[in-house]
Design a protein around this motif. Structure first.
Motif, PDB file in Angstrom:
ATOM      1  N   ALA A 276       0.834  -1.206   0.000  1.00 31.16           N
ATOM      2  CA  ALA A 276       0.000   0.000   0.000  1.00 31.16           C
ATOM      3  C   ALA A 276       0.863   1.249   0.000  1.00 31.16           C
ATOM      4  N   THR A 277       1.961   1.219   0.755  1.00 28.55           N
ATOM      5  CA  THR A 277       2.871   2.362   0.805  1.00 28.55           C
ATOM      6  C   THR A 277       3.506   2.621  -0.564  1.00 28.55           C
ATOM      7  N   ALA A 278       3.954   1.537  -1.209  1.00 26.23           N
ATOM      8  CA  ALA A 278       4.577   1.684  -2.531  1.00 26.23           C
ATOM      9  C   ALA A 278       3.582   2.262  -3.537  1.00 26.23           C
ATOM     10  N   LEU A 279       2.347   1.762  -3.511  1.00 23.86           N
ATOM     11  CA  LEU A 279       1.325   2.262  -4.435  1.00 23.86           C
ATOM     12  C   LEU A 279       0.987   3.720  -4.119  1.00 23.86           C
ATOM     13  N   LEU A 301       2.813   6.767   7.351  1.00 20.84           N
ATOM     14  CA  LEU A 301       3.014   5.519   6.602  1.00 20.84           C
ATOM     15  C   LEU A 301       3.724   4.477   7.457  1.00 20.84           C
ATOM     16  N   ASP A 302       4.757   4.893   8.174  1.00 25.04           N
ATOM     17  CA  ASP A 302       5.512   3.960   9.014  1.00 25.04           C
ATOM     18  C   ASP A 302       4.654   3.384  10.139  1.00 25.04           C
ATOM     19  N   ALA A 303       3.663   4.170  10.586  1.00 23.57           N
ATOM     20  CA  ALA A 303       2.796   3.702  11.671  1.00 23.57           C
ATOM     21  C   ALA A 303       1.844   2.604  11.209  1.00 23.57           C
ATOM     22  N   GLY A 304       1.608   2.504   9.896  1.00 18.89           N
ATOM     23  CA  GLY A 304       0.756   1.446   9.377  1.00 18.89           C
ATOM     24  C   GLY A 304      -0.719   1.783   9.458  1.00 18.89           C
ATOM     25  N   PRO A 305      -1.571   0.838   9.054  1.00 13.41           N
ATOM     26  CA  PRO A 305      -3.015   1.102   8.960  1.00 13.41           C
ATOM     27  C   PRO A 305      -3.655   1.551  10.271  1.00 13.41           C
ATOM     28  N   HIS A 306      -3.211   0.982  11.391  1.00 19.33           N
ATOM     29  CA  HIS A 306      -3.844   1.315  12.667  1.00 19.33           C
ATOM     30  C   HIS A 306      -2.814   1.780  13.695  1.00 19.33           C
TER      31      HIS A 306
END
Length: 385
Positions: A276-279, A301-306
């Motif tokens: 998802a980050t790359a996209l 982004l580094d923290a992720g979805p949640h």
């Protein structure tokens, strides 16, 4: 030791499907992304295997050392202590030298690497050799006067012969599935408990070795020690039951394979976030961001979805970016206008989230997500918290 093949078979199938998903998703990542994911997984697993034994090691120093070993990320951080470098050495050896036979010398070298000073804490121990003391080797928990003996290992006099039998089995071609072999190898090694100290860490590196023989360097992404740390109490209880029961170890094998499956599913989730980050960056490669904006976006982004609780707001942006409230507010609005951030709420309750599907709460509004239509005059509006 024996186990019920039919009972274990269904869980093995699920675990191998999860492994296959990891391999499939990995194929969609670039070389640098793979290395970055492997470096983080390796770092986290090293900290976890030490934490299982009650040892706290510095994650930042571990990350720097792993980055230097893999040639990725920030390689300029502080050096890790010698004992931590030793732990990384043996974890690396298990993956890079996975085809090499396991031997007494190799195992002893692994254990010695964990205790470069010859001391475990304040206690001098025998390193680079199997235990020789006459007293029983016991696995004990609890404070002084409240000790509980979980297990008493074979006497030191029997260790060389027991280890030779173990090595003959480990190096031979067996009919066991790789995950079953990892489960049996770890249980057998911990049951012998051949060293004065370091048996848990060496035993978990044996798991790494078996998985690496099956999956190569992909195995670095599967954080088995992290999962065992998360289930630490169950881990010890399952080992204890298997060591005190009869030779039927079905329950242990089932439990172990389940933990590997969950580890694979967690690795799959990490790769979803990486994809998802790359996209996300690909979709926004034409956007011009300030240094502060890029820093904040990377943080999210580094923290992720949640991972970033409560989303981003003006106050947090002001703190992270080291800027004024007015500038923080303006740059957040710019990020929203670019379609990079979506907005939830209004006024002091305004929060911003990345415009990645599934990464923000329902109802996130952005330039790429049109607001819901106004309700008809007679309709009752619905509200979301």
């Amino acid at each position: 030791m024996h186990y019920d093949v039919i009972q274990v078979g269904a869980e093995l199938a699920r675990a191998h499907r999860a492994q296959g998903v990891v391999e499939g998703k990995l194929a969609g990542l670039g070389f640098e992304q793979r290395l970055e994911l492997a470096a983080e997984a390796w770092s986290q697993d090293a900290v976890a295997t030490a934490a299982i034994e009650g040892e706290r090691i510095n994650l930042t120093a571990v990350r720097s050392s792993v980055a230097r070993r893999l040639g990725v990320g920030n390689q300029d951080g502080a050096n890790a202590p010698r004992n931590v470098e030793g732990l990384l050495d043996i974890m690396d050896d298990a993956v890079l030298q996975r085809a090499a036979p396991l031997s007494h010398e190799r195992l002893c070298a692994w254990q010695a690497a964990l205790f470069p000073t010859g001391y475990s804490g304040m206690t001098k121990i025998l390193v680079g050799a199997y235990r020789e003391h006459a007293e029983p080797m016991q696995v004990v928990s609890g404070g002084f006067g409240r000790e509980r003996v979980h297990y008493e290992a074979p006497s030191s006099a029997h260790v060389p012969a027991e280890m030779q039998q173990f090595l003959d089995w480990f190096n031979a071609t067996t009919e066991h599935d790789s995950l079953v072999k990892a489960a049996l190898a770890h249980l057998w090694f911990e049951t012998i408990h051949p060293f004065e100290d370091g048996n848990g860490r060496v035993g978990r590196v044996l798991i790494d070795l078996v998985l690496a023989r099956e999956n190569g360097e992909i195995s670095r992404l599967i954080r088995t020690s992290q999962r065992l740390l998360d289930k630490r109490r169950d881990y010890y209880e399952q080992l204890e039951r298997a060591q005190h029961g009869d030779l039927d170890v079905t329950a242990w094998v089932l439990w172990f394979v389940e933990q590997v499956r969950v580890s694979c599913e967690e690795a799959s989730g990490v790769m979803d976030a990486a994809l998802a980050t790359a996209l996300f960056w690909m979709n926004h490669q034409d956007k011009v961001l300030t240094t502060r904006q890029r820093k904040v976006v990377k943080l999210l982004l580094d923290a992720g979805p949640h991972g970033f609780e409560g989303g981003m707001n003006t106050r947090k942006y002001e703190s992270v970016g080291g800027t004024s409230r007015a500038t923080a507010s303006r740059e957040l609005i710019e990020l929203e206008d670019m379609g990079i951030l979506g907005r939830v709420g209004a006024g002091r309750s305004t929060r911003y989230y990345l415009t990645i599907p599934g990464w923000g709460p329902a109802g996130t509004v952005s330039s790429t997500t049109p607001p819901p239509p106004e309700p008809a005059p007679d309709a009752r509006p619905s509200y979301r918290r």
